[in-house]
Scaffold this active site. Structure first.
Site, mmCIF file in Angstrom:
data_model
loop_
_atom_site.group_PDB
_atom_site.id
_atom_site.type_symbol
_atom_site.label_atom_id
_atom_site.label_comp_id
_atom_site.label_asym_id
_atom_site.label_seq_id
_atom_site.Cartn_x
_atom_site.Cartn_y
_atom_site.Cartn_z
ATOM 1 C CD GLU A 271 58.580 82.753 9.473
ATOM 2 O OE1 GLU A 271 58.371 81.922 10.385
ATOM 3 O OE2 GLU A 271 58.442 82.468 8.276
ATOM 4 C CG ASN B 227 65.058 85.581 19.077
ATOM 5 O OD1 ASN B 227 64.836 86.379 18.165
ATOM 6 N ND2 ASN B 227 64.785 84.302 18.974
ATOM 7 C CD GLU C 146 61.654 84.536 7.419
ATOM 8 O OE1 GLU C 146 62.305 83.971 8.302
ATOM 9 O OE2 GLU C 146 61.545 85.780 7.323
ATOM 10 C CB CYS D 48 61.118 81.536 17.656
ATOM 11 S SG CYS D 48 62.192 81.187 16.259
HETATM 12 P P1 NAD Z 1 58.352 92.219 19.094
HETATM 13 O O1 NAD Z 1 57.147 91.842 18.330
HETATM 14 O O2 NAD Z 1 58.189 93.005 20.331
HETATM 15 O O3 NAD Z 1 59.348 93.068 18.183
HETATM 16 C C1 NAD Z 1 59.839 92.583 16.947
HETATM 17 C C2 NAD Z 1 60.194 93.758 16.066
HETATM 18 O O4 NAD Z 1 58.988 94.460 15.757
HETATM 19 C C3 NAD Z 1 61.118 94.784 16.731
HETATM 20 O O5 NAD Z 1 62.006 95.285 15.779
HETATM 21 C C4 NAD Z 1 60.143 95.850 17.177
HETATM 22 O O6 NAD Z 1 60.732 97.129 17.298
HETATM 23 C C5 NAD Z 1 59.139 95.838 16.049
HETATM 24 N N1 NAD Z 1 57.823 96.386 16.378
HETATM 25 C C6 NAD Z 1 57.243 96.494 17.592
HETATM 26 N N2 NAD Z 1 56.046 97.098 17.478
HETATM 27 C C7 NAD Z 1 55.854 97.347 16.163
HETATM 28 C C8 NAD Z 1 54.795 97.944 15.416
HETATM 29 N N3 NAD Z 1 53.698 98.424 16.013
HETATM 30 N N4 NAD Z 1 54.923 98.017 14.081
HETATM 31 C C9 NAD Z 1 56.014 97.532 13.463
HETATM 32 N N5 NAD Z 1 57.059 96.996 14.125
HETATM 33 C C10 NAD Z 1 56.976 96.884 15.462
HETATM 34 O O7 NAD Z 1 59.132 90.869 19.364
HETATM 35 P P2 NAD Z 1 60.466 90.683 20.202
HETATM 36 O O8 NAD Z 1 60.116 90.783 21.645
HETATM 37 O O9 NAD Z 1 61.542 91.542 19.643
HETATM 38 O O10 NAD Z 1 60.872 89.189 19.835
HETATM 39 C C11 NAD Z 1 60.416 88.073 20.510
HETATM 40 C C12 NAD Z 1 59.312 87.388 19.745
HETATM 41 O O11 NAD Z 1 59.753 87.054 18.446
HETATM 42 C C13 NAD Z 1 58.887 86.080 20.385
HETATM 43 O O12 NAD Z 1 57.477 85.996 20.356
HETATM 44 C C14 NAD Z 1 59.489 85.031 19.472
HETATM 45 O O13 NAD Z 1 58.825 83.795 19.456
HETATM 46 C C15 NAD Z 1 59.391 85.705 18.153
HETATM 47 N N6 NAD Z 1 60.313 85.120 17.190
HETATM 48 C C16 NAD Z 1 59.798 84.357 16.178
HETATM 49 C C17 NAD Z 1 60.658 83.768 15.259
HETATM 50 C C18 NAD Z 1 60.136 82.921 14.128
HETATM 51 O O14 NAD Z 1 60.901 82.642 13.223
HETATM 52 N N7 NAD Z 1 58.879 82.526 14.126
HETATM 53 C C19 NAD Z 1 62.042 83.958 15.380
HETATM 54 C C20 NAD Z 1 62.518 84.731 16.432
HETATM 55 C C21 NAD Z 1 61.645 85.317 17.337
#
Ligand code: NAD
Length: 481
Positions: free
Chosen positions: A248, A150, A461, A282
């Site tokens: 996060e 995002n 963080e 997020c």
């Molecule tokens: P996601 O969990 O699908 O992917 C995040 C990252 O994890 C990607 O690089 C992905 O390739 C990797 N990943 C996926 N499966 C994995 C596994 N089994 N092992 C290790 N890595 C793996 O999330 P997304 O769809 O990319 O992002 C959206 C989500 O992120 C939303 O839920 C949003 O709220 C959250 N988010 C949280 C914050 C925060 O600071 N709390 C900030 C931004 C986004």
């Protein structure tokens, strides 16, 4: 067709498999580049390169590490236009937003930790005339950093900068959905003179590359930002290996509006907190609670403002909302509009796919939606949608709104609008959230702790929190003779 490469041991190289994954431009729905479909072999090579570089990098002076991080920040700024264009094309976000927020913040992250490391000091504890304790803070070794789509470069650099500043070497994985600016960053790191192996960027799928980083025995620390389900999966792998873990995760943030707020200021900000980046931040407030006496006024004014938002070409300066990140994400977001209706909600505006013209006709555009009439316990109000969809709900008392606001499994951020500072303080104290904004939203001081409670994550963080996380404390006790 642009072909991205991994950045391993200071070089831009193809994945060992020589396989690639298609990368889409969400604004047009077209494939415009390909990224390495890396696997365990590439991750292992990256970990070996990072381990080999660790001794030298962790013994490099703080000043030298700071100088290189500064150089990277300068290069990000010098390449603002190119990076912003790449971010916008990869993610679908308005170019103006990438230029104003994403890329400057990535430069700021590097600069912030370039200076933080110079001023970083550790504790000492005196035992009167008996002894003195002091705490070493040493880098941990190879840090695994995994980030989402995002805010691609913004969140990628938010992890990498503190990890490198304190002397770790890094194996990092950007989202496979938005890999482009991480690839461009690797070119800038080479230009900045970052020694080989200090930062390694491996592209590819989460279950292959991400999981190989998380489960690698020589990566003792994982910093992850992404979805709650992925976070749970990562925690299950990392916990029995006793890795340091920062998670996060997702959110379902409340925006609480009291009658006595500054209405115009609130309205301007709540439009942004609902729909900036197509609602894919997020920290966006997706559940808006309004004091009953203000509800009708708010509803009319808010829907009018939402109707005036322009969904369009991300390259157009006047665009407020660009494309959402992918076809599957668009379908997921729209499925919640159907669910909301099934749950008894009324869609006041938006909530459908918009088909633009010409080269944008196959892009993933959604009309921002406002939904009312839902119970706070329904799925639409409990699950993270992560798109341009908000619900509005009236409340009668502070107790009632706190009960509704705190009812989800998440607890990341919140914003409260009132001119009564005592009320604001009481609500802030009682909200289950890691972050509370009062009469503002997304006002960020990088020194503050950033993160969530409940299923929004573990750890914080930002500022010293990140410096602590990326180091291991060791207490030394000296008894006086
Ligand atoms: P996601 O969990 O699908 O992917 C995040 C990252 O994890 C990607 O690089 C992905 O390739 C990797 N990943 C996926 N499966 C994995 C596994 N089994 N092992 C290790 N890595 C793996 O999330 P997304 O769809 O990319 O992002 C959206 C989500 O992120 C939303 O839920 C949003 O709220 C959250 N988010 C949280 C914050 C925060 O600071 N709390 C900030 C931004 C986004």
């Amino acid at each position: 067709m642009i072909l991205l490469q991994n950045y391993i041991n200071g070089e831009l190289i193809a994945p060992k498999s020589n396989l690639y994954i298609d990368n889409y431009d969400p604004a047009t729905g077209n494939i415009y580049s390909q990224i390495p479909d890396s696997d365990y072999t590439d991750v292992n090579n990256a970990v070996e390169a990072a381990e080999a570089a660790f001794n030298s990098w962790s013994n490099t002076t703080k000043d030298e590490r700071s100088r290189i991080l500064y150089k990277i920040a300068d290069l990000i700024e010098a390449n603002l236009d190119r990076l912003a264009a790449a971010e916008s094309m990869d993610n679908g976000k308005p170019l103006s937003l990438a230029k104003r927020v994403d890329i400057p913040r990535a430069a700021h992250n590097f600069r912030f930790y370039a200076t933080a490391i110079i001023h970083y000091s550790s504790e000492s504890h005196s035992m009167e005339d008996k002894a003195i304790n002091f705490t070493h803070r040493d880098p941990v070794g190879v840090a695994g950093c995994i980030s989402p789509w995002n805010l691609p470069l913004y969140l990628f650099s938010w992890k990498i900068a503190p990890a490198l500043a304190v002397g770790n070497c890094v194996v990092a994985k950007p989202s496979e959905i938005t890999p482009m600016t991480a690839f461009l960053l690797s070119e800038l790191c080479i230009e900045a003179g970052l020694p080989k192996g200090v930062l390694n960027i491996v592209h590819g799928l989460g279950p292959k590359v991400g999981e190989a980083i998380v489960s690698h025995p020589n990566v003792p620390l994982i910093s992850f930002t992404g979805g709650t389900q992925t976070g749970k999966h990562i925690a299950r792998i990392a916990a029995p290996m006793f890795k340091k873990l920062s998670l996060e995760l997702g959110g379902k943030n409340p925006t609480i509006i009291f009658e006595d707020c500054d209405f115009e200021r609130m309205l301007n900000t709540v439009i942004a907190s609902s729909f900036d980046n197509q609602g894919q931040i997020c920290l966006c407030g997706s559940r808006i609670f309004i004091e009953k006496s203000l509800y009708d006024k708010f509803k009319t004014a808010f829907v009018n403002r939402v109707n005036a938002l322009k969904v369009g070409d991300p390259n157009d300066e006047s665009t407020n909302l660009g494309a959402v990140v992918s076809k599957s994400h668009m379908e997921k977001v729209l499925s919640y509009v159907t669910l909301a209706q099934e749950e008894g909600g009324t869609v006041l505006t938006g909530g459908y796919q918009i088909q633009l013209e010409g080269r944008l006709k196959d892009g993933y555009y959604i009309a921002p939606a406002v939904i009312e009439g839902l119970d706070y316990t329904c799925r639409t109000n409990q699950e993270e949608i992560f798109g341009p969809i908000v619900t509005i709900t009236p409340f009668s008392s502070t107790e009632e709104v706190l009960k509704m606001a705190n009812s989800t499994k998440y607890g990341l951020a919140s914003s409260v609008w009132t001119s009564n500072i005592s009320k604001a303080n009481i609500v802030a104290k009682k909200l289950h959230a890691g972050i509370v904004w009062i009469n503002c939203w997304l006002l960020r001081d990088l020194r503050t702790p950033f993160g969530g409670v409940k299923q929004s994550g573990v750890g914080r963080e930002g500022g010293n929190e990140a410096l602590q996380f990326f180091t291991e404390p060791k207490n030394v006790c000296i008894q006086y003779q």
